[in-house]
Write a protein that holds these residues in place. Structure first.
Motif, short mmCIF file in Angstrom:
data_model
loop_
_atom_site.label_atom_id
_atom_site.label_comp_id
_atom_site.label_asym_id
_atom_site.label_seq_id
_atom_site.Cartn_x
_atom_site.Cartn_y
_atom_site.Cartn_z
N TYR A 82 0.83 -1.21 0.00
CA TYR A 82 0.00 0.00 0.00
C TYR A 82 0.86 1.26 0.00
N LEU A 88 -4.00 0.77 -2.43
CA LEU A 88 -3.36 -0.43 -2.96
C LEU A 88 -2.46 -0.10 -4.16
N THR A 91 -0.74 -5.93 -5.82
CA THR A 91 -1.54 -7.01 -5.24
C THR A 91 -1.38 -8.28 -6.08
N PRO A 172 -1.70 -1.94 -10.12
CA PRO A 172 -2.81 -1.18 -10.71
C PRO A 172 -2.38 0.13 -11.36
N LEU A 214 0.72 8.25 -3.52
CA LEU A 214 0.25 8.02 -4.89
C LEU A 214 0.04 9.32 -5.66
N HIS B 49 -10.94 -9.04 -2.71
CA HIS B 49 -9.53 -8.87 -3.08
C HIS B 49 -9.42 -8.36 -4.53
N GLY B 53 -8.38 -4.42 -6.19
CA GLY B 53 -7.50 -4.16 -7.33
C GLY B 53 -8.21 -3.33 -8.40
N ALA B 56 -8.57 0.21 -7.37
CA ALA B 56 -7.31 0.94 -7.54
C ALA B 56 -7.14 1.38 -9.00
N VAL B 57 -7.50 0.50 -9.92
CA VAL B 57 -7.38 0.85 -11.34
C VAL B 57 -8.35 1.99 -11.68
#
Lengths: 572, 139
Positions: A82, A88, A91, A172, A214, B49, B53, B56-57
């Protein structure tokens, strides 16, 4: 029946040779035994029965099932990573892999290979055909299938196509954190960056919260990309360090690479931690601090800067020669090479080496990243190399190393160990220099931004101190004219005596432009880039603008809040 | 007497059988349910989970900035849009200590002239600023 059987002499107990008394006794004994046994069994079954009734009728819900099934949540083999705000940035997700067993195919291999290559664009059909001809019994089709690709392959109905459960590391934000995070190999083992440096922790499911931000990373990347385009630079890098904790808030190195994809060697190279560069005039800050700390100089100590200094066949000159002596602060503000050498001559070569070692510039630093370069300096610390060191030639450091040293000098002189992991409390270390010297350095660097070479780094509303540096590129043992690495190092904060963040921004081989009047020195490219970065990250980092900036607010909204709802006065 | 005892015994045995039967099937059903729940928990955690992700994208700063610019006509905040408000809170206010002065940074978002419902959005930001002010006062 029962009665008859009871009256009939029991062959086990009735013995013709025994008397009637003895027979009666043995019969009595047998009865007693039977009764005791029956009672025991009765009690046992009764207890069991009662327990059954208790469980099934009275207390079934209270009965605690000892589960054969353990309640598990999805736990990938590698823990997520993180940013400092728990966003995040890396991952692991489950994804299937597909393989081909040619001998199990129902249709002709050529037909199937054609169909597969339509489903998997990256699949090398020619290579697969060759392998089948070679007689291979197992061929990987893809190690990273998307769910739709898996469905399409399943619909082919071929028993020769097998699927395997696997995991894939994903990032990501693509290349945004590429150099810091690094990447993993096909077996999900870290091979570079934090993925390698913290591999053991990541594999043991320890949550990794980095010091990176970020939003700042994105802002700085954009500014540097624009700068590369504008100045036609070969590369660029920047890093931001939080001064009280030593956390690296942002580390951008361009060109970057997309993890999991093929990248050039240059793209994989982390310029911030692995690259070692001559910093140019920024080193003059170290020279000035060294002079002040030695006690042999004050801000108003004068030095002869009127004549160039001859070293062998070389002559060290100034860009803007002067015909009078300059004081220590003027030497710094005018970035005089001659003056810097004069300062060194007054302090001594040995003192210079001792000071460099004292502030940690000659030792390799360690961080969580495995890609860390070492400083390069002359093996024999003697003239003339120590002269050139005063203005940033003949010695090179990694940007992270140099930035953390300047950070220590700017934050009151307390040593600082940079980290890529989040720290919640300020980091304290031994004092490398006196706090008063640190304060002088801050003032001098602030003046450089106000009236010196770094004027273009100024951002209204924030207190910025800094220094620019331009160093010619060394190629095959010779310095190339016109090819330079330019840099800016400086701090930002709302108070001069309390800088909050340090920025080091560098451009590799920026070209002179018409708008820079044909110059390619740091003041024309690195300084404005730094200013743009400061402008973008200051609100994101919550740095309070100075009261002077309040007058520049375009928005009238802010005035409403205190006057309408909170116009009250304290009676005390 | 013996008949009665036998009858009692048989009844007890029958009860026992019924109980065993019931318990056995209750256990089987509970186990089945448990396996089902465990599978669901695992699948949901896997989904969470994956969604993390995906989130985040979708919240990539670059994407958000483009969306904000296109649909909300919003620009990035720079230092000139941030100010420090020095406030003196009234004595009777229990939330704050007497005479205590505190600072508050209020980042404001710039709106271009083309932004629709400018006033209502501004109002919204004032409300937000006020709520953060109150929260700040409590802490």
């Amino acid at each position: 029946m029962i009665r008859d059987s009871l009256l009939t002499p029991n062959p086990l107990t009735h013995h013709p040779d025994l008397g009637a008394g003895q027979q009666h006794l043995s019969l009595h004994l047998a009865h007693t035994r039977m009764t005791i046994l029956s009672l025991c069994f009765g009690l046992l079954f009764g207890a069991l029965g009662l327990r059954m009734v208790d469980l099934s009728v009275l207390g079934l819900e209270e009965w605690e099932l000892k589960p054969e099934v353990t309640l598990e949540t999805y736990m990938p083999t590698r823990a997520p990573i993180y940013d400092r705000h728990h966003r995040l940035i890396a991952t692991t997700i489950p994804a299937a892999s597909a393989s081909l067993r040619p001998h199990k195919l129902l249709n002709k291999p050529d037909v199937i290979i054609k169909k597969i290559s339509k489903i998997l664009p990256t699949f090398d059909a020619k290579d697969a055909v060759e392998r089948i001809k070679e007689g291979k019994k197992f061929i990987w089709l893809s190690r990273k299938l998307s769910p739709s690709q898996q469905d399409k392959l399943l619909l082919l109905g071929e028993p020769g196509i097998g699927f395997h459960e696997s995991e894939h590391r994903i990032y990501p934000y693509g290349s945004l954190f590429a150099h810091v995070l690094g990447q993993t190999n096909i077996d999900n083992k870290g091979i570079s960056g934090l993925e390698y440096g913290l591999d053991e922790k990541i594999q043991s499911q320890e949550e990794i919260v980095t010091s990176l931000d970020l939003s700042c990373q994105e802002v700085i990347t954009k500014v540097l990309m624009r700068a590369i385009k504008k100045f036609k630079a070969k590369a660029a890098n920047a890093l931001v360090i939080k001064l009280d904790t030593g956390e690296v808030i942002s580390s951008v190195s361009l060109p970057a690479f997309a993890p999991g994809q093929k990248a050039s060697e240059e793209g994989r190279f982390n310029r911030n931690t692995l690259g070692s560069y001559e910093m140019g005039s920024i080193l003059k800050a170290i020279n000035v601090v060294m002079a002040l700390e030695s006690g042999k100089a004050h801000l108003d100590t004068l030095y002869d800067t009127t004549k160039p200094i001859a070293i062998g066949r070389f002559r060290i000159k100034d860009f803007h020669p002067v015909d009078h002596w300059l004081s220590l602060d003027q030497i710094f503000l005018k970035s005089s090479n001659i003056g810097s050498i004069r300062i060194l001559q007054s302090v001594g070569i040995e003192a210079q080496r001792a000071f460099f070692r004292h502030i940690g510039l000659l030792d390799r630093i360690t961080t969580e990243l495995p890609e860390v370069g070492s400083p390069h300096y002359p093996v024999k610390w003697q003239e003339p190399s120590c002269y050139t060191i005063t203005y940033g030639y003949g010695i090179s450091f990694t940007p992270l190393h140099f930035a953390s040293t300047i950070a220590a000098l700017m934050r009151g002189g307390e040593a600082l160990k940079p980290t890529f992991l989040k720290r919640s409390s300020p980091q304290h270390g031994p004092h490398l220099i006196k706090p008063e010297t640190s304060s002088i350095l801050r003032n001098l660097m602030h003046r450089v931004v106000q009236e010196g070479t770094a004027r273009k780094a100024k951002v209204p509303g924030y207190i910025i101190s800094g220094k620019t540096g331009t160093a010619n590129v060394l190629k095959d043992g010779r310095y190339v004219d016109g090819k330079v690495v330019t840099s800016f190092i400086g701090t930002i904060g709302s108070q001069l005596d309390k800088p909050e963040y340090l920025l080091l921004a560098m451009l590799d081989e920026p070209q002179p432009l018409q708008e820079t009047f044909g110059f390619n020195a740091a003041g024309w490219n690195a300084a404005p880039v730094a200013g743009e970065i400061f402008k973008g990250i200051a609100p994101l980092l919550g740095i309070e603008p100075t009261p002077q900036a309040a007058g520049q607010n375009k928005s009238p909204l802010l005035k409403i809040i205190p006057t309408t709802f909170f116009k009250t006065e304290s009676k005390g | 007497m013996q008949n009665k005892s036998l009858l009692l015994g048989y009844t007890f045995l029958a009860l026992l059988c019924v109980s065993v039967f019931k318990v056995k099937y209750a256990v089987q059903s509970a186990r089945q349910e448990l396996r089902q729940e465990a599978r669901e928990i695992y699948e949901i955690s896997e989904d969470i989970h994956l969604l993390e992700g995906e989130w985040a994208v979708l919240t990539h700063p670059n994407r958000l900035q483009k969306l904000a610019k296109t649909y909300l006509k919003m620009d990035a905040v720079d230092g000139s849009r941030v100010t420090v408000v020095h406030l003196r809170v009234p004595e009777k206010n229990n939330l704050m200590h007497e005479k205590e002065e505190f600072q508050l940074s209020l980042p404001m978002i710039e709106f271009s002239d083309a932004a629709p419902h400018r006033s209502s959005r501004s109002g919204f930001h004032i409300v937000r600023a006020l709520s953060s002010l109150l929260l700040g006062a409590r802490s």
